[in-house]
Design a protein around this motif. Structure first.
Motif, mmCIF file in Angstrom:
data_model
loop_
_atom_site.group_PDB
_atom_site.id
_atom_site.type_symbol
_atom_site.label_atom_id
_atom_site.label_comp_id
_atom_site.label_asym_id
_atom_site.label_seq_id
_atom_site.Cartn_x
_atom_site.Cartn_y
_atom_site.Cartn_z
ATOM 1 N N VAL A 32 0.843 -1.190 0.000
ATOM 2 C CA VAL A 32 0.000 0.000 0.000
ATOM 3 C C VAL A 32 0.880 1.243 0.000
ATOM 4 O O VAL A 32 1.970 1.251 0.558
ATOM 5 N N SER A 33 0.388 2.252 -0.648
ATOM 6 C CA SER A 33 1.052 3.554 -0.657
ATOM 7 C C SER A 33 0.059 4.570 -0.125
ATOM 8 O O SER A 33 -1.082 4.637 -0.584
ATOM 9 N N ASP A 34 0.502 5.322 0.842
ATOM 10 C CA ASP A 34 -0.342 6.386 1.385
ATOM 11 C C ASP A 34 0.560 7.531 1.808
ATOM 12 O O ASP A 34 1.714 7.618 1.387
ATOM 13 N N ASP A 35 0.046 8.422 2.637
ATOM 14 C CA ASP A 35 0.815 9.594 3.048
ATOM 15 C C ASP A 35 2.101 9.219 3.775
ATOM 16 O O ASP A 35 3.073 9.976 3.749
ATOM 17 N N SER A 36 2.126 8.053 4.410
ATOM 18 C CA SER A 36 3.323 7.643 5.153
ATOM 19 C C SER A 36 4.326 6.905 4.259
ATOM 20 O O SER A 36 5.360 6.467 4.744
ATOM 21 N N GLY A 37 4.019 6.731 3.013
ATOM 22 C CA GLY A 37 4.930 6.074 2.074
ATOM 23 C C GLY A 37 4.417 4.723 1.622
ATOM 24 O O GLY A 37 3.271 4.356 1.853
ATOM 25 N N THR A 38 5.290 3.971 0.989
ATOM 26 C CA THR A 38 4.940 2.640 0.498
ATOM 27 C C THR A 38 5.402 1.610 1.512
ATOM 28 O O THR A 38 6.540 1.639 1.971
ATOM 29 N N ARG A 39 4.512 0.713 1.870
ATOM 30 C CA ARG A 39 4.828 -0.348 2.813
ATOM 31 C C ARG A 39 3.964 -1.555 2.510
ATOM 32 O O ARG A 39 3.061 -1.493 1.684
ATOM 33 N N VAL A 40 4.245 -2.649 3.159
ATOM 34 C CA VAL A 40 3.454 -3.865 2.992
ATOM 35 C C VAL A 40 2.598 -4.047 4.235
ATOM 36 O O VAL A 40 3.115 -4.128 5.352
ATOM 37 N N ALA A 41 1.300 -4.091 4.025
ATOM 38 C CA ALA A 41 0.365 -4.360 5.123
ATOM 39 C C ALA A 41 0.089 -5.861 5.133
ATOM 40 O O ALA A 41 -0.223 -6.448 4.097
ATOM 41 N N THR A 42 0.236 -6.486 6.293
ATOM 42 C CA THR A 42 0.042 -7.930 6.420
ATOM 43 C C THR A 42 -1.208 -8.208 7.224
ATOM 44 O O THR A 42 -1.412 -7.649 8.299
ATOM 45 N N PHE A 43 -2.035 -9.081 6.690
ATOM 46 C CA PHE A 43 -3.269 -9.502 7.350
ATOM 47 C C PHE A 43 -3.206 -11.011 7.545
ATOM 48 O O PHE A 43 -2.865 -11.744 6.619
ATOM 49 N N ALA A 44 -3.503 -11.468 8.746
ATOM 50 C CA ALA A 44 -3.377 -12.888 9.068
ATOM 51 C C ALA A 44 -4.739 -13.479 9.410
ATOM 52 O O ALA A 44 -5.567 -12.829 10.043
ATOM 53 N N GLY A 45 -4.919 -14.716 8.995
ATOM 54 C CA GLY A 45 -6.118 -15.475 9.340
ATOM 55 C C GLY A 45 -5.716 -16.718 10.120
ATOM 56 O O GLY A 45 -4.775 -17.422 9.742
ATOM 57 N N THR A 46 -6.412 -16.986 11.195
ATOM 58 C CA THR A 46 -6.112 -18.156 12.012
ATOM 59 C C THR A 46 -6.744 -19.401 11.397
ATOM 60 O O THR A 46 -7.574 -19.311 10.492
ATOM 61 N N ALA A 47 -6.369 -20.553 11.924
ATOM 62 C CA ALA A 47 -6.968 -21.807 11.458
ATOM 63 C C ALA A 47 -8.467 -21.784 11.710
ATOM 64 O O ALA A 47 -9.252 -22.261 10.882
ATOM 65 N N TRP A 48 -8.861 -21.230 12.858
ATOM 66 C CA TRP A 48 -10.286 -21.173 13.203
ATOM 67 C C TRP A 48 -11.063 -20.307 12.215
ATOM 68 O O TRP A 48 -12.211 -20.595 11.889
ATOM 69 N N GLN A 49 -10.453 -19.236 11.732
ATOM 70 C CA GLN A 49 -11.127 -18.312 10.819
ATOM 71 C C GLN A 49 -11.147 -18.797 9.375
ATOM 72 O O GLN A 49 -12.086 -18.510 8.642
ATOM 73 N N MET A 50 -10.093 -19.518 8.957
ATOM 74 C CA MET A 50 -9.895 -19.750 7.540
ATOM 75 C C MET A 50 -10.388 -21.095 7.012
ATOM 76 O O MET A 50 -10.701 -21.201 5.837
ATOM 77 N N SER A 51 -10.433 -22.137 7.853
ATOM 78 C CA SER A 51 -10.715 -23.449 7.295
ATOM 79 C C SER A 51 -11.438 -24.356 8.280
ATOM 80 O O SER A 51 -10.990 -24.535 9.413
ATOM 81 N N SER A 52 -12.511 -24.959 7.808
ATOM 82 C CA SER A 52 -13.222 -25.958 8.613
ATOM 83 C C SER A 52 -12.357 -27.195 8.811
ATOM 84 O O SER A 52 -12.375 -27.803 9.881
ATOM 85 N N ARG A 53 -11.598 -27.572 7.802
ATOM 86 C CA ARG A 53 -10.720 -28.744 7.931
ATOM 87 C C ARG A 53 -9.625 -28.506 8.958
ATOM 88 O O ARG A 53 -9.320 -29.379 9.759
ATOM 89 N N TRP A 54 -9.005 -27.332 8.909
ATOM 90 C CA TRP A 54 -7.967 -27.036 9.883
ATOM 91 C C TRP A 54 -8.542 -26.999 11.297
ATOM 92 O O TRP A 54 -7.934 -27.494 12.226
#
Length: 185
Positions: A32-54
């Motif tokens: 993402v690029s915004d007023d603070s510059g270009t950076r990488v925003a990381t979003f994480a999903g847990t096993a509970w959130q992402m997969s019924s199998r997990w």
């Protein structure tokens, strides 16, 4: 009853499996690029959130280890059918984890190079986190699609490997604590 090394190892790995459920099993990294510059925003999903199998794999592995530990501490020797059932349950949990991992199919052909540029028009409205809307589209439960480009990286997180390692170690500890004839311990 004498406590052998298998009980603490099984208990610790069972706790590791439970804890891994809240670690990042699925990651979305958006440049993402915004007023603070270009950076990488990381979003994480847990096993509970992402997969019924997990989620099922975690529950099965922890339940199997709990049954084995309770049996060991209450009764001492675990009978062969119970021991086999516990081993089968841990094996199923590892299988479910690996099957979900292998069912994740890449969206783009590895031989094709893609470049993605994402521009967000905020129109003066404050956004909670730049890139959050994009990440939400890639973090749908039971619909996991990896993707890699210059501005977007979607795929497995390190929590999956921690959970899988915990399941394997739990299975090995239970296997090592096999029934021994008439030995009451």
């Amino acid at each position: 009853m004498t406590i052998r090394w298998q009980e603490p190892v099984a208990a610790g790995s069972g706790l590791l499996v439970v804890a891994s459920g809240w670690l990042p099993w699925w990651l979305v990294r958006v440049r993402v690029s915004d007023d603070s510059g270009t950076r990488v925003a990381t979003f994480a999903g847990t096993a509970w959130q992402m997969s019924s199998r997990w989620s099922a794999a975690i529950v099965i592995a922890v339940a199997a280890v709990a049954v084995w530990l309770v049996w060991r501490f209450v009764r001492g020797r675990v009978p062969l059918p119970v021991w086999l059932a516990v081993l089968a349950a841990v094996t199923v949990s590892v299988f479910l984890t690996l099957v979900q991992r292998s069912d994740i199919e890449p969206m783009n052909d590895p031989e094709t190079e893609t470049t993605m540029t994402i521009e967000l028009d905020v129109d003066g409205k404050p956004e909670s986190e730049p890139g959050a809307d994009i990440a939400a589209d890639w973090m749908k439960r039971d619909h996991l699609v990896p993707y890699r480009s210059d501005g977007l990286d979607v795929g497995l997180g390190w929590g999956l490997w921690v959970g899988l390692a915990g399941m394997v170690v739990a299975g090995l500890a239970v296997a090592a604590g096999r029934p021994r004839g008439t030995d009451p311990t």
